[in-house]
Design a protein around this motif. Structure first.
Motif, PDB file in Angstrom:
ATOM      1  N   VAL A 120     -35.877  21.089 -49.343  1.00 28.00           N
ATOM      2  CA  VAL A 120     -37.236  21.209 -48.809  1.00 28.00           C
ATOM      3  C   VAL A 120     -37.526  20.057 -47.853  1.00 28.00           C
ATOM      4  CG1 VAL A 120     -39.692  21.226 -49.401  1.00 28.00           C
ATOM      5  CG2 VAL A 120     -38.064  22.550 -50.772  1.00 28.00           C
ATOM      6  N   ARG A 121     -36.983  18.886 -48.135  1.00 31.98           N
ATOM      7  CA  ARG A 121     -37.176  17.756 -47.215  1.00 31.98           C
ATOM      8  C   ARG A 121     -36.573  18.070 -45.852  1.00 31.98           C
ATOM      9  NH1 ARG A 121     -35.338  13.986 -50.222  1.00 31.98           N
ATOM     10  NH2 ARG A 121     -37.349  13.124 -50.882  1.00 31.98           N
ATOM     11  N   LEU A 122     -35.389  18.668 -45.819  1.00 34.51           N
ATOM     12  CA  LEU A 122     -34.783  19.044 -44.540  1.00 34.51           C
ATOM     13  C   LEU A 122     -35.663  20.018 -43.773  1.00 34.51           C
ATOM     14  CD1 LEU A 122     -31.012  19.533 -45.481  1.00 34.51           C
ATOM     15  CD2 LEU A 122     -32.004  17.679 -44.121  1.00 34.51           C
ATOM     16  N   ALA A 123     -36.215  21.008 -44.487  1.00 32.76           N
ATOM     17  CA  ALA A 123     -37.108  21.969 -43.829  1.00 32.76           C
ATOM     18  C   ALA A 123     -38.365  21.280 -43.322  1.00 32.76           C
ATOM     19  CB  ALA A 123     -37.469  23.080 -44.804  1.00 32.76           C
ATOM     20  N   ALA A 124     -38.931  20.391 -44.141  1.00 28.64           N
ATOM     21  CA  ALA A 124     -40.166  19.701 -43.766  1.00 28.64           C
ATOM     22  C   ALA A 124     -39.957  18.821 -42.540  1.00 28.64           C
ATOM     23  CB  ALA A 124     -40.656  18.865 -44.938  1.00 28.64           C
ATOM     24  N   GLU A 125     -38.821  18.150 -42.460  1.00 29.45           N
ATOM     25  CA  GLU A 125     -38.532  17.277 -41.313  1.00 29.45           C
ATOM     26  C   GLU A 125     -38.502  18.052 -40.001  1.00 29.45           C
ATOM     27  OE1 GLU A 125     -35.755  14.029 -43.733  1.00 29.45           O
ATOM     28  OE2 GLU A 125     -34.823  15.533 -42.419  1.00 29.45           O
ATOM     29  N   ARG A 126     -38.169  19.331 -40.082  1.00 30.30           N
ATOM     30  CA  ARG A 126     -38.051  20.158 -38.875  1.00 30.30           C
ATOM     31  C   ARG A 126     -39.221  21.113 -38.695  1.00 30.30           C
ATOM     32  NH1 ARG A 126     -33.432  18.441 -40.717  1.00 30.30           N
ATOM     33  NH2 ARG A 126     -31.598  18.191 -39.380  1.00 30.30           N
ATOM     34  N   GLY A 127     -40.194  21.066 -39.598  1.00 31.42           N
ATOM     35  CA  GLY A 127     -41.337  21.958 -39.501  1.00 31.42           C
ATOM     36  C   GLY A 127     -40.991  23.412 -39.734  1.00 31.42           C
ATOM     37  N   VAL A 128     -39.987  23.681 -40.572  1.00 30.66           N
ATOM     38  CA  VAL A 128     -39.518  25.038 -40.853  1.00 30.66           C
ATOM     39  C   VAL A 128     -40.077  25.502 -42.193  1.00 30.66           C
ATOM     40  CG1 VAL A 128     -37.475  26.459 -41.316  1.00 30.66           C
ATOM     41  CG2 VAL A 128     -37.404  24.727 -39.511  1.00 30.66           C
ATOM     42  N   ASP A 129     -40.691  26.679 -42.219  1.00 30.60           N
ATOM     43  CA  ASP A 129     -41.193  27.250 -43.472  1.00 30.60           C
ATOM     44  C   ASP A 129     -40.034  27.512 -44.429  1.00 30.60           C
ATOM     45  OD1 ASP A 129     -43.844  27.266 -42.541  1.00 30.60           O
ATOM     46  OD2 ASP A 129     -43.577  29.217 -41.584  1.00 30.60           O
ATOM     47  N   ALA A 130     -40.341  27.546 -45.733  1.00 25.12           N
ATOM     48  CA  ALA A 130     -39.265  27.646 -46.720  1.00 25.12           C
ATOM     49  C   ALA A 130     -39.655  28.534 -47.890  1.00 25.12           C
ATOM     50  CB  ALA A 130     -38.891  26.259 -47.232  1.00 25.12           C
ATOM     51  N   ILE A 131     -38.642  29.251 -48.396  1.00 22.37           N
ATOM     52  CA  ILE A 131     -38.699  29.906 -49.702  1.00 22.37           C
ATOM     53  C   ILE A 131     -37.702  29.169 -50.585  1.00 22.37           C
ATOM     54  CG2 ILE A 131     -38.364  32.044 -50.986  1.00 22.37           C
ATOM     55  CD1 ILE A 131     -38.759  33.609 -48.455  1.00 22.37           C
ATOM     56  N   CYS A 132     -38.094  28.872 -51.816  1.00 18.90           N
ATOM     57  CA  CYS A 132     -37.215  28.107 -52.701  1.00 18.90           C
ATOM     58  C   CYS A 132     -37.077  28.812 -54.042  1.00 18.90           C
ATOM     59  CB  CYS A 132     -37.771  26.699 -52.898  1.00 18.90           C
ATOM     60  SG  CYS A 132     -36.667  25.614 -53.820  1.00 18.90           S
ATOM     61  N   GLN A 133     -35.845  28.965 -54.485  1.00 22.05           N
ATOM     62  CA  GLN A 133     -35.597  29.603 -55.766  1.00 22.05           C
ATOM     63  C   GLN A 133     -36.198  28.791 -56.914  1.00 22.05           C
ATOM     64  OE1 GLN A 133     -34.733  31.869 -57.794  1.00 22.05           O
ATOM     65  NE2 GLN A 133     -33.967  33.454 -56.449  1.00 22.05           N
ATOM     66  N   LYS A 134     -36.416  29.477 -58.036  1.00 27.12           N
ATOM     67  CA  LYS A 134     -36.817  28.827 -59.262  1.00 27.12           C
ATOM     68  C   LYS A 134     -35.578  28.548 -60.110  1.00 27.12           C
ATOM     69  CE  LYS A 134     -36.219  31.134 -62.274  1.00 27.12           C
ATOM     70  NZ  LYS A 134     -34.865  31.437 -62.826  1.00 27.12           N
ATOM     71  N   PRO A 135     -35.635  27.622 -61.059  1.00 24.51           N
ATOM     72  CA  PRO A 135     -36.701  26.650 -61.280  1.00 24.51           C
ATOM     73  C   PRO A 135     -36.922  25.787 -60.040  1.00 24.51           C
ATOM     74  CG  PRO A 135     -35.129  26.624 -63.114  1.00 24.51           C
ATOM     75  CD  PRO A 135     -34.521  27.454 -62.035  1.00 24.51           C
ATOM     76  N   LEU A 136     -38.177  25.475 -59.764  1.00 28.13           N
ATOM     77  CA  LEU A 136     -38.484  24.733 -58.549  1.00 28.13           C
ATOM     78  C   LEU A 136     -37.845  23.354 -58.566  1.00 28.13           C
ATOM     79  CD1 LEU A 136     -39.938  24.596 -55.867  1.00 28.13           C
ATOM     80  CD2 LEU A 136     -42.039  23.956 -57.087  1.00 28.13           C
ATOM     81  N   ALA A 137     -37.738  22.731 -59.734  1.00 34.34           N
ATOM     82  CA  ALA A 137     -37.148  21.399 -59.854  1.00 34.34           C
ATOM     83  C   ALA A 137     -36.723  21.188 -61.295  1.00 34.34           C
ATOM     84  CB  ALA A 137     -38.146  20.336 -59.422  1.00 34.34           C
ATOM     85  N   LEU A 138     -36.039  20.081 -61.547  1.00 33.66           N
ATOM     86  CA  LEU A 138     -35.620  19.771 -62.911  1.00 33.66           C
ATOM     87  C   LEU A 138     -36.771  19.253 -63.762  1.00 33.66           C
ATOM     88  CD1 LEU A 138     -32.153  18.068 -62.296  1.00 33.66           C
ATOM     89  CD2 LEU A 138     -32.616  20.407 -63.055  1.00 33.66           C
ATOM     90  N   THR A 139     -37.758  18.613 -63.132  1.00 32.63           N
ATOM     91  CA  THR A 139     -38.896  18.052 -63.853  1.00 32.63           C
ATOM     92  C   THR A 139     -40.192  18.445 -63.167  1.00 32.63           C
ATOM     93  OG1 THR A 139     -39.017  15.994 -62.580  1.00 32.63           O
ATOM     94  CG2 THR A 139     -37.482  16.033 -64.459  1.00 32.63           C
ATOM     95  N   ALA A 140     -41.292  18.333 -63.918  1.00 27.75           N
ATOM     96  CA  ALA A 140     -42.600  18.642 -63.351  1.00 27.75           C
ATOM     97  C   ALA A 140     -42.963  17.666 -62.241  1.00 27.75           C
ATOM     98  CB  ALA A 140     -43.658  18.622 -64.456  1.00 27.75           C
ATOM     99  N   ASP A 141     -42.633  16.396 -62.412  1.00 27.70           N
ATOM    100  CA  ASP A 141     -42.941  15.407 -61.378  1.00 27.70           C
ATOM    101  C   ASP A 141     -42.216  15.728 -60.075  1.00 27.70           C
ATOM    102  OD1 ASP A 141     -44.638  14.001 -63.024  1.00 27.70           O
ATOM    103  OD2 ASP A 141     -43.160  12.470 -63.567  1.00 27.70           O
ATOM    104  N   GLU A 142     -40.959  16.148 -60.186  1.00 23.72           N
ATOM    105  CA  GLU A 142     -40.204  16.486 -58.983  1.00 23.72           C
ATOM    106  C   GLU A 142     -40.757  17.759 -58.339  1.00 23.72           C
ATOM    107  OE1 GLU A 142     -35.848  15.556 -58.386  1.00 23.72           O
ATOM    108  OE2 GLU A 142     -35.757  17.728 -58.775  1.00 23.72           O
ATOM    109  N   ALA A 143     -41.199  18.712 -59.157  1.00 27.71           N
ATOM    110  CA  ALA A 143     -41.806  19.929 -58.603  1.00 27.71           C
ATOM    111  C   ALA A 143     -43.051  19.584 -57.805  1.00 27.71           C
ATOM    112  CB  ALA A 143     -42.144  20.898 -59.732  1.00 27.71           C
ATOM    113  N   ARG A 144     -43.877  18.692 -58.345  1.00 27.43           N
ATOM    114  CA  ARG A 144     -45.082  18.282 -57.615  1.00 27.43           C
ATOM    115  C   ARG A 144     -44.708  17.554 -56.323  1.00 27.43           C
ATOM    116  NH1 ARG A 144     -47.275  17.974 -62.990  1.00 27.43           N
ATOM    117  NH2 ARG A 144     -46.277  15.968 -63.389  1.00 27.43           N
TER     118      ARG A 144
END
Length: 340
Positions: A81-105
């Protein structure tokens, strides 16, 4: 003049990424441009006439991409998601969104700060039986909803080789049944019943070959006053030609009617005081789970094309993450957990 096709790049070439690729190849107005993965990218890309790259950064540097589809394990999602954000590209991301709730946020906040769309690829709510159940709810067929029950019984978790053929990383997940699998039912419960206000759980590990839990019972309270039950056991099967079609059976109950989902995607409706009868509706047995991957991805494309509503944005999906965390806390503490 027709608008330019939407350029899509897919990150990942594993078992489930293949369903993503198939769906992109069938969506009108999409140019399935490229696949990136450490292994398997060339073989998958060749099936669809797409370019292949070894990693996501090279794909984004070389291709005109409007939408990045991230179908990789959860420990990679923040970087993707960071790579997409750096380029202003919209993203779809599979679940689980992250390993932890803090990382998901952190993932959601990163996307929001960059002003990109982030949608979680939570596709079960797009399965046709759940869309039809929602349509019946909206028509008032059930009256006041009383309860929803789902019995998860895919039967794929037995023995030392459990999950190895399709998704071997499942064996290493320290939080498995709820974090990886039951989150689908959490999301569909919310889609059908509204917001969850409390949970209570008892989780177990039955197969010693895996790191996480693979069975459990979770009860849900909903804001409406209705109740929910998730009863999951990945070792045990159920009557179905293809257990992965529905993964289990559902009962949706209200004061005026009851709806049952079977393992063949069949719906059976019983109005109050009447016998249960098959409920006819249209769906196609293609791709995964009634073509739910196609339905979700087309939904996102329609949103980007028309500006219409979109489901499961990153911010909205954080509620699913909070419910998952509450379930694990309930199991640890042996008590009912209230959600804010």
């Amino acid at each position: 003049m027709a608008s330019e096709p939407l350029g899509v790049g897919l990150i990942g070439a594993g078992y489930f990424a293949r369903f993503h690729a198939d769906a992109w190849s069938r969506i009108e107005g999409v140019r399935f441009a490229a696949v990136a993965a450490h292994e398997g990218a060339a073989a998958l890309a060749s099936e669809y006439g797409s370019a292949a790259y070894e990693d996501a950064r090279r794909l984004l540097d070389a291709e005109r991409i409007d939408l990045l589809d991230i179908a990789t394990p959860p420990d990679t999602h923040l970087d993707m998601v960071r790579l997409a954000a750096e380029r202003g590209v919209d993203a779809i991301c599979q679940k689980p969104l992250a390993l932890t709730a803090d990382e998901a946020r952190a993932i959601v906040e990163l996307a929001e700060a960059a002003g990109i769309l982030l949608v979680v690829h939570e596709n079960f709510r797009f399965q046709p039986w759940y869309r039809e159940a929602r349509r019946l709810i909206d028509r008032g067929v059930f009256g006041r909803l009383h309860a929803v029950t789902f019995r998860l019984r895919p039967g794929d978790g037995r023995g030392p080789d459990a999950y190895m053929a399709r998704q071997p990383y499942f064996q290493r997940m320290e939080r498995f049944l709820v974090h990886e699998t039951a989150v689908h039912q959490i999301d569909t419960f919310r889609y059908l019943m509204g917001e969850v206000t409390a949970v209570q759980a008892r989780l177990r590990r039955l197969n010693p070959a895996i790191a996480g839990e693979d069975a459990g019972i979770v009860t849900f309270d909903f804001e409406s006053g209705a109740a929910g039950l998730f009863d999951g056991n990945r070792l045990v099967g159920f009557p179905a030609t293809n257990p992965r079609l529905t993964m289990g059976e559902m009962w949706l109950e209200g004061e005026e009617a009851r709806l049952r989902l079977d393992g063949e995607g069949g719906l059976h409706l019983a109005r109050a005081g009447e016998a249960e009868r098959p409920h006819a509706y249209e769906w196609r047995d293609r791709g995964f789970g009634g073509d739910c991957v196609f339905a979700l991805q087309r939904h996102v494309v329609d949103h980007l094309r028309t500006g219409g509503p979109v489901e499961n944005t990153g911010r909205a999906y954080l509620r699913d993450v909070e419910i998952v965390e509450a379930i694990y806390r309930s199991d640890r503490e042996g008590r009912r957990i209230l959600l804010d």
